[in-house]
Enzyme design. Structure first.
Site, PDB file in Angstrom:
ATOM      1  CG  ASP A  64      71.555  -8.294  65.659  1.00 57.47           C
ATOM      2  OD1 ASP A  64      72.306  -8.115  63.949  1.00 57.47           O
ATOM      3  OD2 ASP A  64      72.941  -7.898  66.467  1.00 57.47           O
ATOM      4  CG  HIS A  82      70.446  -4.992  57.537  1.00 56.65           C
ATOM      5  ND1 HIS A  82      69.860  -5.469  58.086  1.00 56.65           N
ATOM      6  CD2 HIS A  82      71.519  -5.242  58.603  1.00 56.65           C
ATOM      7  CE1 HIS A  82      70.430  -6.585  59.676  1.00 56.65           C
ATOM      8  NE2 HIS A  82      71.026  -5.621  59.339  1.00 56.65           N
ATOM      9  CG  ASP A  83      73.374  -7.458  58.135  1.00 59.19           C
ATOM     10  OD1 ASP A  83      74.096  -6.865  58.193  1.00 59.19           O
ATOM     11  OD2 ASP A  83      72.544  -8.688  59.634  1.00 59.19           O
ATOM     12  CD  GLU A 108      71.290 -11.461  62.723  1.00 63.40           C
ATOM     13  OE1 GLU A 108      71.875 -11.506  61.256  1.00 63.40           O
ATOM     14  OE2 GLU A 108      71.443 -11.185  63.603  1.00 63.40           O
TER      15      GLU A 108
END
Length: 560
Positions: free
Chosen positions: A199, A328-329, A256
Site C-alpha cells: 500500500d 476497493h479504492d 500500489e
C-alpha cells in the site's frame, strides 16, 4: 525473461468487511472467505489478495494498523487465518495480504510510546518536528484533506501524516524501525503467505527538510504528493526492503505506485525490479479532477483506449503490470468505463474481455465477475468512507449545491466498491443475517451470484469461460508472454489488439459504439475462441468481421 511462478496466474481481491458475514454482526469474516474458496476456484482464481484484516480502529477501513501481528476480532482469529491458508493450499491457491508500512495507527504501541516520551527512542519511529512561528513545519495538505501536521500534545512539536491524522507516517530513515518491519514481514511469509499487495509505498521516502511548496488551493496549502514527486532515493529503500524480505521467499509482490518518475518503470518491474508487478492505474487517472471529484472529467473512449494501449506498449519492454477494472479504492468499472447504453450484461462481458486478455496479471475485484455497479446514494450520511466525506466538503466549499456534490460522490466514491457482495436475491443479498455495516446496493435482486449460477448466459458464467480460456493449456503461453499489438486505432469506438507469440496469433476486438461496425480483417480466421453474444454466433467472413454494438470476439488467426 526469467519465468516466475506467478506470471500466468489470475488474482482476485477480497474486501473482507464486505465479502460474506457468517456470524450475523454485519461485517464479513474469515469464515465467510473460507466458505467461498470453492466458488473462487471454479472462477479460475489462483491468488487471493485480502485487504487489511489486522487489528485496527478502522478509521480508514483497516489501513490504520494497531498491531501487525494480530487479526482484527471483527474478522475472526489467527487460528481461522491459518485454516484459510491451509484450505487455500489444498486447492493450489495462494493468499497474499495487504502490507501497510508507510504509516500505522495512532493506537499502535510504537506511537503511544512516542507520545508518552516525545524526546525518546520511539519518537524517532515517526516524524516529530518543531513548528515554525506557531505554525506547522510545512504547508502540506494530506491526501484526505487538512494539514499533514498534527500537534503533539504538551509540546511545540507536530507529527507528520500523509493520510488521516490517526495514521502517523513511519520514519523509514530509522534502521531500527525498518528492521522491525522486516521481521514482521518475514514472520507472515514464514507462516505460509505467498506475498503482499503493498500500500502507498512510494510515500515512504521523505524530504527530511519538509520544504514549503507553492500553494495549490485557497487553503494556502500544497498537496503532499508534491514532496513525494520532488524527492529522490525511494529505490534504495525499496531494494533494502526486497532483499531483507520478499527475495528470500520468492514472494509475489504487487505495488500500489502513484507518482512514479517517468523513467523508473524498469527499476520497479524490470528483471530485478523492486516488485513482481505494480497496478496499472493509467485508465483510472483519466478521472482525476484538478481540484477533486467535483471537477473530474467524464470518461472518453478515445482517451481511455489510448491510455491502455500506451501503458501496454511501454510495460511489455520491461515486465508485467497488474491490470484492474476496479478495486476497493475506485468506483465500479461498469459504471465508470461504460456509457449508459453499454451498462448491460453484454457490455459488462465486453469490458471484462478486453481487460483480462491484456498482457499482465489480471486482478478481478469481488463482485466484478457478476457485474456489480455503483450504488445510488441519497445523502452524505449514507457514506462511511473518510475520503468521500472530504470530497463532499471540497465540492460544497467550491460552491456546489448538495445535489451537485452528491452527484460527484455517487460517481466517484470508494464506497461504491465496498457495498456488500451480492450473493442472493434474498434478505440482505445473502451477505448477512444481521444489519450490514454499509448499505447494500438495491440492485441485488437483479444482480447476484445465485441467479447467475443458474443462467448459462450470465456475466459470471462468461467470466468463468474467459478465465478458463486465458489459463488453458493451448493458449496460456500466448496470453501470458505473447506480445501486445494494438490494431484498428483509427476506428472510433473499436478496442482491438493482437496477442501474438511464435506459435499463435489472437485477435481481441470489441465495439464500444452504439452502431454496428465492420472491420477489415488482415488475415484468415482459424477459430472463434470466445464471443459475448447469447447465441455465440460471430458475423465473420473471410476478410470482414461485423460487430454489433457492445459485441466482443476473441479470434485465433492463421499465422502469416
Amino acid at each position: 525473461m526469467e519465468k516466475k511462478w506467478w506470471h500466468d496466474k489470475v488474482a482476485y481481491q477480497i474486501y473482507p468487511k464486505s465479502f460474506l458475514d457468517t456470524n450475523g454482526d454485519g461485517i464479513g469474516d474469515l469464515r465467510g472467505i473460507i466458505s467461498k474458496l470453492d466458488y473462487l476456484k471454479k472462477l479460475g482464481i489462483d491468488i487471493i489478495w485480502l485487504s487489511p484484516i489486522y487489528k485496527s480502529p478502522f478509521v480508514d477501513q483497516g489501513y490504520d494498523i494497531a498491531d501487525y501481528y494480530a487479526i482484527a476480532e471483527e474478522f475472526g482469529t489467527m487460528e481461522e487465518f491459518d485454516e484459510l491458508l491451509e484450505e487455500a493450499k489444498k486447492r493450489d491457491m495462494h493468499i497474499i495480504m495487504d502490507l501497510v508500512i508507510n504509516h500505522c495507527s495512532d493506537k499502535h504501541e510504537w506511537f503511544q510510546k512516542a507520545l508518552a516520551d516525545p524526546e525518546g527512542e520511539y519518537a524517532d519511529y515517526f516524524y516529530f518536528r518543531e513548528g515554525k512561528n506557531g505554525n506547522p513545519p510545512s504547508n502540506y495538505r494530506s491526501y484526505f484533506g487538512g494539514s499533514c501536521w498534527e500537534p503533539v500534545p504538551g509540546t511545540d512539536k507536530y507529527y507528520f501524516h500523509m493520510f488521516a491524522k490517526e495514521q502517523p507516517d513511519l520514519n523509514w530513515e530509522n534502521p531500527k524501525l525498518r528492521q522491525k518491519l522486516y521481521d514482521m514481514i518475514n514472520w507472515w511469509l514464514e507462516k505460509g503467505l505467498s506475498g503482499f499487495r503493498i500500500d502507498a509505498i512510494i510515500n515512504i521516502k521523505k524530504d527530511l527538510k519538509f520544504p514549503d511548496f507553492e500553494p495549490d488551493g485557497a487553503d494556502g496549502m500544497a498537496g503532499c504528493w508534491k514532496m513525494v514527486e520532488s524527492v529522490d532515493g525511494v529505490g534504495e529503500l525499496l531494494e533494502d526492503l526486497k532483499k531483507n524480505t520478499f527475495q528470500k521467499y520468492d514472494a509475489f509482490t504487487v505495488g500500489e505506485v502513484f507518482n512514479m518518475k517517468a523513467d523508473e518503470l524498469p527499476e520497479f518491474i524490470g528483471e530485478n525490479g523492486h516488485f513482481s508487478t505494480i497496478f496499472d492505474f493509467s485508465a483510472h487517472c483519466l478521472s482525476d479532477g484538478e481540484h477533486g471529484w467535483y471537477d473530474a472529467p467524464k470518461m472518453e473512449f478515445s482517451k481511455w483506449r489510448k491510455a491502455i494501449f500506451q501503458s501496454q506498449m511501454e510495460t511489455q519492454k520491461y515486465g508485467f503490470k497488474a491490470n484492474i477494472i476496479e478495486n476497493h479504492d475506485e468506483p465500479r468499472g461498469v459504471s465508470r468505463f461504460l456509457p449508459a447504453y453499454a451498462q448491460t450484461p453484454a457490455g459488462t462481458k465486453m469490458l471484462g474481455t478486453v481487460n483480462l486478455l491484456l498482457r499482465g496479471i489480471p486482478f478481478i475485484y469481488q463482485g466484478q465477475e457478476i457485474g456489480m455497479k455503483n450504488a445510488k446514494w441519497n445523502s452524505i450520511d449514507e457514506f462511511d468512507d473518510i475520503s468521500t466525506k472530504d470530497q463532499y466538503q471540497i465540492a460544497r466549499e467550491a460552491g456546489l449545491s448538495d445535489r451537485e456534490a452528491m452527484e460527484a460522490c455517487n460517481r466517484m466514491s470508494r464506497d461504491n466498491a465496498r457495498t456488500p457482495m451480492q450473493w442472493t436475491s434474498g434478505e440482505n443479498a445473502g451477505f448477512t443475517k444481521g444489519t450490514a455495516w454499509l448499505k447494500i446496493n438495491p440492485d441485488y435482486k437483479e444482480i447476484n451470484v445465485e441467479d447467475q449460477e443458474n443462467n448459462p448466459d450470465s456475466v459470471l458464467n462468461y467470466y468463468r469461460k474467459l478465465v478458463a480460456l486465458r489459463k488453458s493449456d493451448e493458449f496460456k503461453n500466448v496470453f501470458t508472454y505473447g506480445e501486445f499489438i494494438p490494431e484498428y486505432e483509427e476506428m472510433d469506438h473499436i478496442q482491438a489488439f493482437y496477442r501474438k507469440d511464435a506459435a499463435k496469433c489472437i485477435l481481441v476486438a470489441a465495439n464500444f459504439g452504439t452502431d454496428a461496425a465492420g472491420i477489415e480483417l488482415k488475415g484468415d480466421v482459424k477459430k472463434v475462441l470466445l464471443s459475448n453474444q447469447k447465441d455465440e454466433t460471430v458475423d465473420c467472413t473471410k476478410n470482414r468481421l461485423n460487430l454489433k454494438s457492445c459485441e466482443v470476439v476473441v479470434l485465433e488467426m492463421e499465422m502469416e
